[in-house]
Scaffold this active site. Structure first.
Site, PDB file in Angstrom:
ATOM      1  N   HIS A 367       0.842  -1.200   0.000  1.00  0.00           N
ATOM      2  CA  HIS A 367       0.000   0.000   0.000  1.00  0.00           C
ATOM      3  C   HIS A 367       0.877   1.250   0.000  1.00  0.00           C
ATOM      4  O   HIS A 367       0.697   2.162  -0.818  1.00  0.00           O
ATOM      5  CB  HIS A 367      -0.914  -0.027   1.233  1.00  0.00           C
ATOM      6  CG  HIS A 367      -1.790   1.177   1.403  1.00  0.00           C
ATOM      7  ND1 HIS A 367      -3.147   1.148   1.216  1.00  0.00           N
ATOM      8  CD2 HIS A 367      -1.507   2.460   1.746  1.00  0.00           C
ATOM      9  CE1 HIS A 367      -3.655   2.342   1.430  1.00  0.00           C
ATOM     10  NE2 HIS A 367      -2.673   3.165   1.769  1.00  0.00           N
ATOM     11  N   GLU A 368       1.845   1.289   0.907  1.00  0.00           N
ATOM     12  CA  GLU A 368       2.672   2.496   1.034  1.00  0.00           C
ATOM     13  C   GLU A 368       3.582   2.664  -0.184  1.00  0.00           C
ATOM     14  O   GLU A 368       3.844   3.784  -0.617  1.00  0.00           O
ATOM     15  CB  GLU A 368       3.499   2.442   2.315  1.00  0.00           C
ATOM     16  CG  GLU A 368       2.680   2.258   3.595  1.00  0.00           C
ATOM     17  CD  GLU A 368       1.518   3.237   3.750  1.00  0.00           C
ATOM     18  OE1 GLU A 368       1.652   4.394   3.285  1.00  0.00           O
ATOM     19  OE2 GLU A 368       0.472   2.859   4.311  1.00  0.00           O
ATOM     20  N   HIS A 371       1.744   4.275  -3.001  1.00  0.00           N
ATOM     21  CA  HIS A 371       1.630   5.721  -2.805  1.00  0.00           C
ATOM     22  C   HIS A 371       2.837   6.488  -3.356  1.00  0.00           C
ATOM     23  O   HIS A 371       2.736   7.681  -3.613  1.00  0.00           O
ATOM     24  CB  HIS A 371       1.555   6.041  -1.314  1.00  0.00           C
ATOM     25  CG  HIS A 371       0.175   6.044  -0.740  1.00  0.00           C
ATOM     26  ND1 HIS A 371      -0.873   6.716  -1.333  1.00  0.00           N
ATOM     27  CD2 HIS A 371      -0.317   5.503   0.405  1.00  0.00           C
ATOM     28  CE1 HIS A 371      -1.963   6.553  -0.569  1.00  0.00           C
ATOM     29  NE2 HIS A 371      -1.653   5.826   0.480  1.00  0.00           N
ATOM     30  N   GLU A 390      -6.123   7.089  -1.466  1.00  0.00           N
ATOM     31  CA  GLU A 390      -6.211   5.949  -0.565  1.00  0.00           C
ATOM     32  C   GLU A 390      -6.879   4.763  -1.241  1.00  0.00           C
ATOM     33  O   GLU A 390      -6.462   3.627  -1.075  1.00  0.00           O
ATOM     34  CB  GLU A 390      -6.961   6.334   0.713  1.00  0.00           C
ATOM     35  CG  GLU A 390      -6.213   7.346   1.561  1.00  0.00           C
ATOM     36  CD  GLU A 390      -4.775   6.920   1.845  1.00  0.00           C
ATOM     37  OE1 GLU A 390      -4.474   5.718   1.784  1.00  0.00           O
ATOM     38  OE2 GLU A 390      -3.951   7.810   2.110  1.00  0.00           O
TER      39      GLU A 390
HETATM   40 ZN   LIG Z   1      -2.641   5.204   2.234  1.00  0.00          ZN
END
Ligand SMILES: [Zn+2]
Length: 951
Positions: A367-368, A371, A390
């Site tokens: 997830h990170e 980003h 998100e």
């Molecule tokens: Zn996030």
């Protein structure tokens, strides 16, 4: 092919921002005046980590241009003491000289969190002139997990060790140094940080040089960053060590080397980057001594996920290194700071005793890392588009996880985790749209909720499904390139995806409806509250179906509704369903599948059609012996109801469906029955036909509903007061739970790190032990003596038939420090006095908010402790809020609301609301009102339906 983004000079940066920002100046929400164009910050900071002295003096040199002829340099400042005597504003002269612009006075605006240097003369707008603001200031190393903050952790011999870390998202950069602290004000940053010799400093960019000084401090100088938003800046000062993958081996290191040549310009590295540059990104995992060995898994998968995203986005990771830091305390479970991601320890370091741990680590790391492109390289112009950041990272994360763990059933778990829970929230009348306005700083925190992350990610998945992988990926790539190092809004993404869809190469071109754009479809999902239920009513003679849509809403106690009859109710629905004509219509991608082509691999088994109006007719369906399944893979964010005959066909044809399709069908049927739109005979009939021989996603989906039904029926006997029928449900449930428990007890399943296996084992055990299933008491130890001193997580709940004294005695033997065991006990504890003791020990005596919130969840979900919990919370509300702060009252409400059963609970809930000044939580009250409605209206139906299976 992976392509590169070459480095940008200040002038390129200005071009980017002119193109990106000025064009839509009028539309951009902003709190700061847009008179300044930030170019570069040089920040030197000295965090002091000493008992009694947690200051952080700093020095700033901020270079900018003027966009307007203003006589004020306005910049964000919060909790910083500006040394006014040191403030200087200068204008660039020929050949690098700087000339002073006189400062008349200093102004502060506390509510806007700004400082302004008011000048003697106005600045000249335009590209010809550069200015700089220089100042000294003093900030603090804080203790509230915001900005630059201090932490302690036990070192060798339990000696207290200090470290400093940053959490600048969303508006805390201004507490570390004065800056234009809004996401659209991107600039380059050059940091210098002072440290004691025993410490290491890590920042966004690699270390350029270390400079020991005579006063005993060492100054670390870092390379200048890429253009980025202030909220992504990060620092860590600590004595951690790190793991790094070299070849096939993970090795431990003490110190970060100074980047090879001290004068090396990182931007040159971008320009010369080869196709394989992402393969050279150094990935390091940092943790405190004693825990570092648990970082090996992240050290192995991190580089692979990074390469996967480089390929997927077709853009190399632009930094030469990526640090992953396990923080003893962090505001969020992880934060995507560019090049220096921070995680809570459990989200980065694998706990081998917990089979769910690897999945959590892989999911959070991915997830990170997603980003780094979506959020960091291209940043939302304003916070109202946070859902896209998100939602996107959450969706991409699953693709990253599938890449490194192809053996896991991670897609199914993603669908369930992100759709099942949030659909229940989103079905309440007071839900809100994914895209929301942000007017105040406080609004920013509010938008980071399940609707942003979970519905957001499900909508991204739906979009990728109807566009097809090729168009989705090309559109994304165009978007990321077009707005790299700059900002964008959701409409920019829609535009890029629409272009890609219209140039799709495959037969049939774009999978958009004629004349429609991605925006016209997606706006109906992101700007509108809620989601639809699609009713499919077939005409078996004509081979057609009448397909209609309306908002899916659950009934609440206050909205009087039509109870369901025992036949399928496609029309007998809660009155709120038809309330508002404005609730129509969503652009529904309708995936229809029939068994016709199931065994003809060359033919598609699924077709995509669009439903954009209230209703339409679908033709070409098979005869009356064959089922029709809509939204089988759950790509669409909607529920589907069918006529009774088709439900029967689907139930009989269950063996032909995949596990994900079955899970979707079971979840829809149980949700429709819960809402009063379908008779309970249908979902229970499906469950009777589900194999109980292996852990499946379908059972995982069913178990969260079954646990809720058991909880709501606990202590009630149905509206008709017939205790016999209530125990009929228990009898049936115990039988199912015993079968599933046997499956979950096999050594292979218990040891598996596959997320479906893990979710299955966890949910089955919790449900079965709560039901008092004999097998849960332990086959080898029919009545486990309470005095046993050796427990593990799986046998702590053995002996659910203990006496209150035995529970109390057991509790004295389980240490709170062994949190897994302690929390497991909370799941099955059946004595209210022992449960109350746990609440006292944790809520009143414990400092650890995570523990408090974890225990809340367990005691809420346990029907035996729920009443005691509600009583305890309301009795002790004032001391609890004094102790833990108002923030925790949100957890009180969030954990307990799903299990409200009566007006007494509901009143207690409202008391918590009022006392803690919560707002925006009316949907929790609606959740309770729905449960009360369910007990009054639906409990009877489920009890009646289950009779058939226990006779
Ligand atoms: Zn996030």
């Amino acid at each position: 092919m992976v392509t590169e983004i070459s480095a940008l000079g200040d002038d390129d940066l200005q071009l980017l921002q002119d193109r990106d920002g000025d064009a839509r100046d009028d539309n951009v929400t902003t709190w700061l005046p847009r008179d300044l164009q930030p170019l570069h910050y040089r920040v030197a900071i000295q965090p002091v980590l000493q008992e009694g002295n947690f200051t952080a003096p700093g020095e700033l040199e901020f270079t900018f241009r003027a966009r307007a002829a203003t006589d004020r340099v306005v910049i964000n400042v919060r909790d910083l003491a500006v040394d006014e005597a040191s403030v200087a504003v200068e204008e660039e002269g020929p050949s690098g000289t700087w000339r002073s612009v006189g400062v008349l006075r200093h102004e502060y605006n506390a509510s806007m969190e700004t400082y302004a240097a008011v000048l003697q003369a106005a600045l000249r707008p335009g590209r010809a002139t550069k200015y700089r603001l220089k100042m000294k200031y003093v900030g603090g190393v804080r203790d509230d997990l915001k900005g630059l903050y201090a932490l302690t952790y036990p070192g060798e011999n339990n000696a207290k060790r200090y470290m400093a870390l940053t959490q600048l998202h969303p508006t805390n950069a201004r507490t570390m140094f004065p800056c234009l602290d809004e996401p659209q004000h991107k600039a380059r940053f050059t940091l210098a940080v002072a440290r004691r010799p025993e410490h290491t400093v890590v920042a966004n960019m690699p270390l350029r040089a270390s400079e020991p000084r005579a006063d005993g401090w060492v100054w670390d100088h870092f390379h200048t960053s890429v253009p980025m938003s202030t909220y992504l800046i990060a620092l860590a000062v600590f004595d951690f060590k790190f793991l790094q993958l070299t070849g096939e081996r993970v090795t431990q290191h003490d110190r970060v080397p100074v980047a090879d040549a001290v004068t090396r310009d990182v931007s040159v590295a971008f320009r010369n980057a080869s196709r394989d540059s992402s393969r050279d990104v150094t990935t390091r995992v940092w943790a405190r001594p004693g825990l570092l060995h648990r970082g090996e898994y992240a050290a192995r998968i991190g580089p692979r996920v990074l390469r996967f995203f480089s390929d997927m986005f077709n853009i190399s990771f632009p930094l030469p290194k990526q640090d992953l830091v396990a923080a003893p305390k962090l505001m969020f479970s992880a934060m995507e700071n560019w090049g220096l991601i921070t995680f809570r320890e459990d989200s980065l370091l694998v706990d081998e005793a917990n089979t769910g741990s690897r999945h959590l680590v892989a999911t959070t790391v991915a997830h990170e890392l997603a980003h780094q492109w979506f959020g960091n390289l291209v940043t939302m112009t304003w916070w109202n588009d946070v859902w896209l950041n998100e939602g996107f990272a959450t969706f991409m994360s699953q693709l990253g996880v599938s890449h490194v763990e192809p053996g896991w059933r991670s897609e199914g778990v993603f669908v369930l985790e992100n759709m099942q829970g949030v659909m229940q929230d989103d079905a309440l009348p007071s839900s809100h749209a994914v895209s929301r306005e942000v007017y105040r700083v406080g609004d920013i925190d509010n938008i980071f909720d399940a609707i942003s992350y979970k519905k957001g990610s499900s909508l991204v998945r739906m979009m990728s499904a109807f566009l097809g992988a090729d168009a989705f990926q090309r559109g994304l790539n165009a978007y990321l390139r077009r707005h790299a190092y700059a900002n964008a809004a959701q409409d920019d993404l829609w535009a890029a995806l629409t272009e890609a869809a219209r140039t799709a190469r495959r037969p049939g071109g774009a999978r958009l409806p004629p004349g429609q754009s991605v925006k016209s479809i997606m706006d109906s999902w992101t700007l509108r509250t809620g989601f639809p239920v699609v009713d499919v009513v077939r005409d078996y003679c004509r081979g057609t179906a009448n397909v209609t849509q309306r908002r899916f809403l659950v009934a609440t106690a206050s909205s009087v509704t039509t109870a369901t009859s025992t036949t399928t109710a496609t029309t007998g629905s809660p009155s709120a369903q038809d309330a508002d004509a404005e609730d129509c219509c969503w652009g529904v991608p309708l995936w229809l599948k029939t068994p016709r082509n199931l065994f003809r691999p060359s033919k598609p088994t699924e077709t995509l059609q669009w439903l954009q109006t209230r209703g339409a007719e679908v033709a070409g369906l098979p005869g009356s012996a064959q089922w029709v399944l809509a939204n089988g893979a759950r790509a669409g964010f909607y529920r589907v109801n069918y006529d009774a005959a088709n439900w029967r066909l689907l139930t009989e044809g269950l063996d032909d469906l995949s596990d994900l399709e079955r899970a979707g069908l079971v979840d829809d049927a149980l949700a429709l029955a819960d809402a009063g739109l379908l008779a309970y005979e249908v979902p229970l009939g499906l469950l009777q036909r589900l194999p109980r021989t292996e852990p499946s996603l379908a059972w995982v989906a069913a178990l969260s509903w079954l646990a809720k039904i058991s909880h709501l029926l606990h202590g009630t006997h149905g509206a008709n007061g017939a205790q016999g029928s209530s125990s009929a449900f228990s009898r049936w449930a115990r039988g199912v739970a015993a079968d599933l428990l046997r499956v979950s007890s096999s050594a292979a399943v218990r040891a598996s790190t596959d997320p479906v296996d893990h979710a299955f084992v966890t949910r089955v055990r919790r449900w079965a032990c709560g039901l008092g299933v004999p097998e849960c008491l332990g086959q080898h130890a029919p009545h486990a003596p309470a005095a046993r001193l050796v427990f593990n997580e799986t046998d702590i709940c053995e002996g659910s038939t203990r006496t209150p004294e035995e529970w109390s005695s057991l509790l004295t033997k389980v240490s709170k420090e062994d949190s897994n065991l302690y929390l497991k006990l909370a799941e099955c504890i059946q004595s209210s006095s022992a449960a109350r003791r746990m609440m006292e020990m944790t809520f009143m005596e414990d400092e650890n908010d995570q523990m408090v919130s974890d225990l809340l969840v367990r005691l809420s979900a346990n029907p035996h402790s729920y009443d005691t919990l509600m009583q305890f919370l309301t009795e002790n509300l004032t001391p609890l809020l004094d102790r833990h702060g108002n923030g925790l009252s949100y957890d009180f409400v969030k954990s307990t609301a799903p299990f409200v059963k009566n007006d007494d609970h509901q009143n207690k809930m409202k008391k918590i609301f009022l006392k803690s000044n919560l707002n925006d939580l009316s949907h929790r009250a609606e959740q309770g009102a729905h449960n009360i409605w369910w007990i009054e209206n639906q409990a009877e139906h489920v009890l009646k339906a289950v009779q058939v299976f226990v006779q």
